[in-house]
Design a protein around this motif. Structure first.
Motif, PDB file in Angstrom:
ATOM      1  N   VAL A  34      -4.406  -6.233  -9.942  1.00  0.00           N
ATOM      2  CA  VAL A  34      -4.326  -4.869  -9.698  1.00  0.00           C
ATOM      3  C   VAL A  34      -5.143  -4.146 -10.727  1.00  0.00           C
ATOM      4  N   CYS A  93       5.149   1.848  -7.188  1.00  0.00           N
ATOM      5  CA  CYS A  93       5.581   3.100  -7.209  1.00  0.00           C
ATOM      6  C   CYS A  93       6.996   2.817  -7.634  1.00  0.00           C
ATOM      7  N   TYR A 116       1.291  -0.672  -3.095  1.00  0.00           N
ATOM      8  CA  TYR A 116       1.071   0.502  -3.643  1.00  0.00           C
ATOM      9  C   TYR A 116       2.742   0.996  -3.726  1.00  0.00           C
ATOM     10  N   ALA A 137      -5.341   1.062   4.438  1.00  0.00           N
ATOM     11  CA  ALA A 137      -4.077   0.722   3.825  1.00  0.00           C
ATOM     12  C   ALA A 137      -3.376  -0.415   4.474  1.00  0.00           C
ATOM     13  N   LEU A 168      -3.223   6.985 -12.647  1.00  0.00           N
ATOM     14  CA  LEU A 168      -2.433   5.648 -12.570  1.00  0.00           C
ATOM     15  C   LEU A 168      -2.530   4.691 -13.595  1.00  0.00           C
ATOM     16  N   PRO A 210      -2.389  -3.098   1.088  1.00  0.00           N
ATOM     17  CA  PRO A 210      -2.290  -2.299   0.151  1.00  0.00           C
ATOM     18  C   PRO A 210      -1.261  -1.366  -0.143  1.00  0.00           C
ATOM     19  N   ILE A 226      -3.895   8.066  -2.022  1.00  0.00           N
ATOM     20  CA  ILE A 226      -4.476   6.800  -2.895  1.00  0.00           C
ATOM     21  C   ILE A 226      -5.406   6.328  -1.928  1.00  0.00           C
ATOM     22  N   ARG A 227      -6.540   5.962  -2.431  1.00  0.00           N
ATOM     23  CA  ARG A 227      -7.594   5.034  -1.858  1.00  0.00           C
ATOM     24  C   ARG A 227      -7.321   3.574  -2.365  1.00  0.00           C
ATOM     25  N   ALA A 228      -7.574   2.698  -1.456  1.00  0.00           N
ATOM     26  CA  ALA A 228      -7.639   1.300  -2.031  1.00  0.00           C
ATOM     27  C   ALA A 228      -8.951   0.522  -1.730  1.00  0.00           C
ATOM     28  N   VAL A 259       1.510   7.483  -1.245  1.00  0.00           N
ATOM     29  CA  VAL A 259       0.685   6.417  -0.923  1.00  0.00           C
ATOM     30  C   VAL A 259      -0.631   7.017  -0.199  1.00  0.00           C
ATOM     31  N   TYR A 294      -6.011  -0.177 -12.189  1.00  0.00           N
ATOM     32  CA  TYR A 294      -5.720   1.089 -12.159  1.00  0.00           C
ATOM     33  C   TYR A 294      -6.715   2.009 -12.827  1.00  0.00           C
ATOM     34  N   PHE A 300      -6.844   0.590  -7.226  1.00  0.00           N
ATOM     35  CA  PHE A 300      -5.971   2.013  -6.466  1.00  0.00           C
ATOM     36  C   PHE A 300      -6.793   2.925  -7.180  1.00  0.00           C
TER      37      PHE A 300
END
Length: 79
Positions: free
Chosen positions: A5, A37, A33, A60, A11, A29, A49-51, A46, A7, A72
Motif C-alpha cells: 500500500v 481507516c 481502505y 473501488a 494519508l 480497494p 479517495i481514488r485507488a 472512502v 500513501y 490511495f
C-alpha cells in the motif's frame, strides 16, 4: 493475501509512512481502505479517495490479488 500500500498527501501524513506491505482479507480497494481507516484512523471517507492498482486507476470494487500494489490518492487542491 499480502499487498503493498502506498500513501500520498494527507494519508501519508496521518499514517507516517509512504509505503507498507500488509496482510489483508479485503477483496477490493474499497474494503482495504475501510480496513485501513479502522487501523490507522484516516479521516477521509472512502468516497473521497481514488485507488490505483498496479499503476492503473480502478473502480473501488475491483478485485485485489496477492502481491498487488495499491495506491490511495486523496483529493488534491490547487490551481
Amino acid at each position: 493475501m499480502k499487498v503493498v500500500v502506498q500513501y500520498f498527501a494527507i494519508l501519508r501524513e496521518q499514517r507516517g509512512l509512504s509505503e507498507e506491505m500488509i496482510g489483508t482479507a479485503s477483496a477490493t480497494p474499497a474494503g482495504l481502505y475501510e480496513e485501513l481507516c479502522a487501523r490507522h484512523g484516516f479521516t477521509l471517507p472512502v468516497g473521497r479517495i481514488r485507488a490505483a492498482v498496479n499503476g492503473d486507476f480502478v473502480p473501488a470494487s475491483t478485485s485485489l490479488c496477492d502481491g498487488d500494489t495499491v495506491v490511495f490518492i486523496p483529493p488534491v487542491a490547487g490551481g
